[in-house]
Scaffold this active site. Structure first.
Site, PDB file in Angstrom:
ATOM      1  N   GLU A 150       0.833  -1.219   0.000  1.00  0.00           N
ATOM      2  CA  GLU A 150       0.000   0.000   0.000  1.00  0.00           C
ATOM      3  C   GLU A 150       0.862   1.263   0.000  1.00  0.00           C
ATOM      4  O   GLU A 150       2.070   1.207   0.266  1.00  0.00           O
ATOM      5  CB  GLU A 150      -0.933   0.004   1.211  1.00  0.00           C
ATOM      6  CG  GLU A 150      -0.217   0.035   2.548  1.00  0.00           C
ATOM      7  CD  GLU A 150      -1.072   0.630   3.663  1.00  0.00           C
ATOM      8  OE1 GLU A 150      -1.565   1.760   3.486  1.00  0.00           O
ATOM      9  OE2 GLU A 150      -1.222  -0.031   4.705  1.00  0.00           O
ATOM     10  N   LYS A 188      -3.176  -1.731  15.857  1.00  0.00           N
ATOM     11  CA  LYS A 188      -2.699  -0.911  16.971  1.00  0.00           C
ATOM     12  C   LYS A 188      -3.804  -0.742  17.986  1.00  0.00           C
ATOM     13  O   LYS A 188      -4.978  -0.674  17.628  1.00  0.00           O
ATOM     14  CB  LYS A 188      -2.335   0.477  16.468  1.00  0.00           C
ATOM     15  CG  LYS A 188      -1.126   0.521  15.588  1.00  0.00           C
ATOM     16  CD  LYS A 188      -0.668   1.953  15.424  1.00  0.00           C
ATOM     17  CE  LYS A 188       0.675   2.021  14.750  1.00  0.00           C
ATOM     18  NZ  LYS A 188       0.594   2.033  13.300  1.00  0.00           N
TER      19      LYS A 188
HETATM   20  N1  PSU Z   1      -2.682   1.616  10.723  1.00  0.00           N
HETATM   21  C1  PSU Z   1      -1.342   1.620  10.825  1.00  0.00           C
HETATM   22  N2  PSU Z   1      -0.603   2.179   9.832  1.00  0.00           N
HETATM   23  C2  PSU Z   1      -1.180   2.739   8.724  1.00  0.00           C
HETATM   24  C3  PSU Z   1      -2.596   2.704   8.616  1.00  0.00           C
HETATM   25  C4  PSU Z   1      -3.309   2.143   9.625  1.00  0.00           C
HETATM   26  O1  PSU Z   1      -0.826   1.138  11.809  1.00  0.00           O
HETATM   27  O2  PSU Z   1      -0.459   3.255   7.850  1.00  0.00           O
HETATM   28  C5  PSU Z   1      -3.249   3.255   7.383  1.00  0.00           C
HETATM   29  C6  PSU Z   1      -3.542   2.130   6.375  1.00  0.00           C
HETATM   30  O3  PSU Z   1      -3.424   2.644   5.068  1.00  0.00           O
HETATM   31  C7  PSU Z   1      -4.999   1.804   6.673  1.00  0.00           C
HETATM   32  C8  PSU Z   1      -5.543   3.168   6.985  1.00  0.00           C
HETATM   33  O4  PSU Z   1      -5.675   1.200   5.604  1.00  0.00           O
HETATM   34  O5  PSU Z   1      -4.521   3.814   7.730  1.00  0.00           O
HETATM   35  C9  PSU Z   1      -6.841   3.119   7.763  1.00  0.00           C
HETATM   36  O6  PSU Z   1      -7.368   4.409   7.865  1.00  0.00           O
HETATM   37  P1  PSU Z   1      -8.831   4.600   8.491  1.00  0.00           P
HETATM   38  O7  PSU Z   1      -8.709   4.212   9.936  1.00  0.00           O
HETATM   39  O8  PSU Z   1      -9.128   6.049   8.296  1.00  0.00           O
HETATM   40  O9  PSU Z   1      -9.751   3.706   7.736  1.00  0.00           O
END
Ligand code: PSU
Ligand code: MN
Length: 303
Positions: free
Chosen positions: A25, A160
């Site tokens: 990603e 996390k």
């Molecule tokens: N959690 C992490 N590192 C990240 C992300 C999430 O520990 O880089 C990023 C990933 O791209 C994930 C996104 O798909 O954040 C999720 O965002 P949201 O919670 O807004 O859906």
């Protein structure tokens, strides 16, 4: 092939020859880590995938084109632009493409584009999930819906504890997403190896992962499979240290009125700031560890 999709020549050739490919990603590059560590890490992750016998396909949207396979210059461009690049989730795809804009793909959009390109295995750091307090905010990552509907294997280090891990597992169960522990019975919590929550199945080798995912695909299961791979012991963080940083980050986010798509990038950046870069080092190590497992599994998938 989708008319908006550009598969790089190397990735296209590997797919045509039935060779292993691993998707990566780009939100982790633009929003997940600071420059220049983000670019160094992205290139090192690609190198790790090659060393383990697969071809890396970093995914992003550039100039309105969905890209599967980026050049080092394109990775540098996204890393340097950082959070100025739009974080692209499922709802953003059409707008970004129609406007010829750039977008960093989250787990959600990376799964979508990987699936369009015919890539089955994807490595990342952590997935989005059900946020703490979601019973009030309704903040649930689109990643969970995508895992419930797009047949790609996602190799991560768990989630996390900025998230509610128990509710995240409940949601995945509802969506029918198998949660596999790689060499563990417990869901890893990203910076630490344990969360106290059990996984659905424990798997101990890339062969076994490939066999299970082949069965998943052959059964016509519409969603993905989530592989959770604990951070290597030597790079894991002290639980008390990381928990304190996360609590602080959560209360800072609340005080600053952060919401919507800003929440996760804000929390990630705060945690790095509060731990003086120690968490960044752990983050890099666990991504490399996931890239290794994903590449070995992609190799097994091709046998
Ligand atoms: N959690 C992490 N590192 C990240 C992300 C999430 O520990 O880089 C990023 C990933 O791209 C994930 C996104 O798909 O954040 C999720 O965002 P949201 O919670 O807004 O859906
Ligand atoms: Mn959200």
């Amino acid at each position: 092939m989708n008319t908006y999709l550009d598969v790089s020549p190397e990735v296209r050739q590997a797919l045509a020859e039935g060779k292993p490919v691993v998707a990566l990603e780009s939100t982790i590059i633009s929003h997940g880590m600071p420059y220049p560590k983000n670019v160094e890490t992205a290139l090192l992750v690609e190198k790790t995938i090659r060393e383990n016998g697969a071809v890396p396909a970093t995914i992003a949207i550039i100039g309105g084109r969905l890209k599967a396979g980026l050049s080092p210059d394109e990775i540098e461009y996204l890393g340097k632009a950082g959070p100025k690049v739009a974080k692209a989730s499922r709802r953003d795809l059409a707008a970004i493409v129609a406007r010829g804009a750039d977008g960093a793909t989250t787990v959600t959009t990376t799964m979508i584009i990987a699936h369009m390109a015919g890539i089955k295995v994807f490595a990342t750091g952590g997935i989005g999930g059900v946020h703490r307090g979601a019973e009030v905010t309704m903040d649930i990552s689109a990643d969970l819906e995508e895992l419930g509907s797009t047949p790609v294997m996602v190799v991560c280090a768990g989630a996390k504890s900025i998230l509610d891990l128990g509710l995240t597992l409940e949601y995945l169960e509802t969506k029918g997403v198998p949660v596999i522990g790689y060499g563990t019975d417990e869901l890893p919590a990203f910076y630490t190896r344990r969360s106290g929550f059990g996984v659905d199945y424990r798997v101990d080798s890339p062969e076994e992962l490939a066999t299970m995912f082949k069965a998943h695909l052959a059964l016509g299961m519409k969603g993905g499979m989530l592989v959770t791979n604990p951070i290597p012991e030597e790079y894991a963080m002290d639980k008390a240290v990381i928990d304190a940083a996360i609590e602080q980050a959560l209360s800072d986010a609340k005080a600053a009125g952060i919401h919507g798509k800003e929440t996760t990038p804000f929390l990630l950046a705060k945690v790095v700031e509060l731990t003086g870069g120690d968490s960044l080092e752990s983050n890099i190590r666990l991504v490399l560890n996931n890239a290794t497992v994903a590449a070995k599994t992609a190799v097994e998938m091709c046998k």
